[in-house]
Each structure stands twice: as structure tokens, then as C-alpha cells.
Design an enzyme around this catalytic site. Structure first.
Site, PDB file in Angstrom:
ATOM      1  N   CYS A  40       0.827  -1.207   0.000  1.00 17.14           N
ATOM      2  CA  CYS A  40       0.000   0.000   0.000  1.00 17.14           C
ATOM      3  C   CYS A  40       0.864   1.260   0.000  1.00 17.14           C
ATOM      4  O   CYS A  40       1.482   1.574  -1.005  1.00 17.14           O
ATOM      5  CB  CYS A  40      -0.988  -0.051   1.163  1.00 17.14           C
ATOM      6  SG  CYS A  40      -2.394   1.076   0.957  1.00 17.14           S
ATOM      7  N   HIS A 134      -3.167  -4.921   1.466  1.00 21.37           N
ATOM      8  CA  HIS A 134      -2.581  -5.329   2.738  1.00 21.37           C
ATOM      9  C   HIS A 134      -2.744  -6.834   2.918  1.00 21.37           C
ATOM     10  O   HIS A 134      -3.783  -7.285   3.404  1.00 21.37           O
ATOM     11  CB  HIS A 134      -3.290  -4.625   3.897  1.00 21.37           C
ATOM     12  CG  HIS A 134      -3.084  -3.154   3.932  1.00 21.37           C
ATOM     13  ND1 HIS A 134      -2.082  -2.582   4.667  1.00 21.37           N
ATOM     14  CD2 HIS A 134      -3.748  -2.144   3.333  1.00 21.37           C
ATOM     15  CE1 HIS A 134      -2.139  -1.269   4.532  1.00 21.37           C
ATOM     16  NE2 HIS A 134      -3.133  -0.979   3.706  1.00 21.37           N
ATOM     17  N   GLU A 136      -1.369  -8.686   5.119  1.00 20.78           N
ATOM     18  CA  GLU A 136      -1.384  -9.013   6.551  1.00 20.78           C
ATOM     19  C   GLU A 136      -2.776  -8.874   7.162  1.00 20.78           C
ATOM     20  O   GLU A 136      -3.094  -9.540   8.151  1.00 20.78           O
ATOM     21  CB  GLU A 136      -0.372  -8.137   7.308  1.00 20.78           C
ATOM     22  CG  GLU A 136      -0.802  -6.706   7.547  1.00 20.78           C
ATOM     23  CD  GLU A 136      -0.715  -5.766   6.355  1.00 20.78           C
ATOM     24  OE1 GLU A 136      -1.130  -4.602   6.511  1.00 20.78           O
ATOM     25  OE2 GLU A 136      -0.242  -6.160   5.263  1.00 20.78           O
TER      26      GLU A 136
END
Length: 149
Positions: A40, A134, A136
Site C-alpha cells: 500500500c 494489505h 497481513e
């Protein structure tokens, strides 16, 4: 062993990099082949308007404001085991990339320039993996494995 340029606020991150004199060391490390994963805002930091470490240009908030955040299952070249669940939060997109940059994933995008039906959201350039999303946030570790082995 590797560098992670995370999501966050690219303007604040850019100011911190400049304040601490980290621009040249980061560019040198990336140019030297340090495995790097940029997600990002981290992808924005790599572009030609910021660190200039990868031959790309990014459009910030390309899919809209926070309200327009979304999730999508993507096929990412080089990632085995099925689609990657991607979380896009005020996400950028790659609007230009040089010949040394490999497109790993795109996502459909309405309302962009005529003739474009998809936006580039994951790239590889040498030892650098960059994503607009993202991984994660979805508990996805395969992009980390792709970047760092």
C-alpha cells in the site's frame, strides 16, 4: 535480511524518511538487491515521485476514500495455492511501469481512463515485491514468502 515498507500514510512516511536522511540508504539497499516487500503506502514510497527505487508511478487513493475500501480474491503470479485474499484500504494503483517491472496481479476497476478495464495492484522488480493491498490484514503470508523466501 530484508526490508518491509508497510502501509500507512505515505506523506508522513516520506517526511520521516527525509527528516532522518534515509532516502539514499533505502535506495542503495534496494538497488543492491535487498529483498523488499512494499504494501500500500510502501508501494507509493517506491515510485518515481518518492524514492524512485522502482520504475513505477502510483496513483494514491485510486479506488476512492476509506468508505470505498474493499476485499477481493486475486490470482497473483508466483503465488501457489490458489487466490490471495487482498484487503484494499484507500489503496493506490500502478498507473505506469517500466520494462523491468513485472505485473503480478490486476483488479477490475470501473471509472478509470478509457480503454483500461483493470488496475495493476501487484508488481515485481528484481528483489522487490509491491502490492496495493494489505496481505497481513487477511492473514496472508504467501507474499512475504514470495519476497523473502
Amino acid at each position: 535480511d530484508g526490508l518491509v515498507l508497510p502501509g500507512g500514510e505515505s506523506t508522513t512516511m516520506t517526511l520521516g524518511i527525509a527528516r532522518e536522511g534515509l532516502g539514499d540508504p533505502l535506495r542503495d539497499a534496494i538497488a543492491g538487491g535487498l529483498p523488499t516487500l512494499a504494501t500500500c503506502a510502501g508501494l507509493i514510497l517506491l515510485d518515481d515521485d518518492h524514492l524512485g527505487a522502482v520504475d513505477v508511478h502510483c496513483e494514491r487513493n485510486a479506488f476512492g476514500a476509506q468508505l470505498h475500501s474493499f476485499e477481493s480474491d486475486l490470482t497473483v503470479d508466483g503465488v501457489a495455492g490458489g487466490t490471495v485474499h487482498a484487503v484494499f484500504i484507500r489503496a493506490p494503483r500502478v498507473t505506469r511501469h517500466g520494462d523491468s517491472v513485472e505485473v503480478l496481479a490486476t483488479v477490475p476497476h470501473e471509472g478509470i481512463e478509457a480503454g483500461e478495464a483493470e488496475s495493476v495492484v501487484a508488481i515485481r522488480s528484481g528483489a522487490v515485491i509491491g502490492t496495493s493491498f494489505h496481505p497481513e490484514q487477511a492473514g496472508e503470508s504467501r507474499l512475504h514468502v514470495l519476497a523473502f523466501g
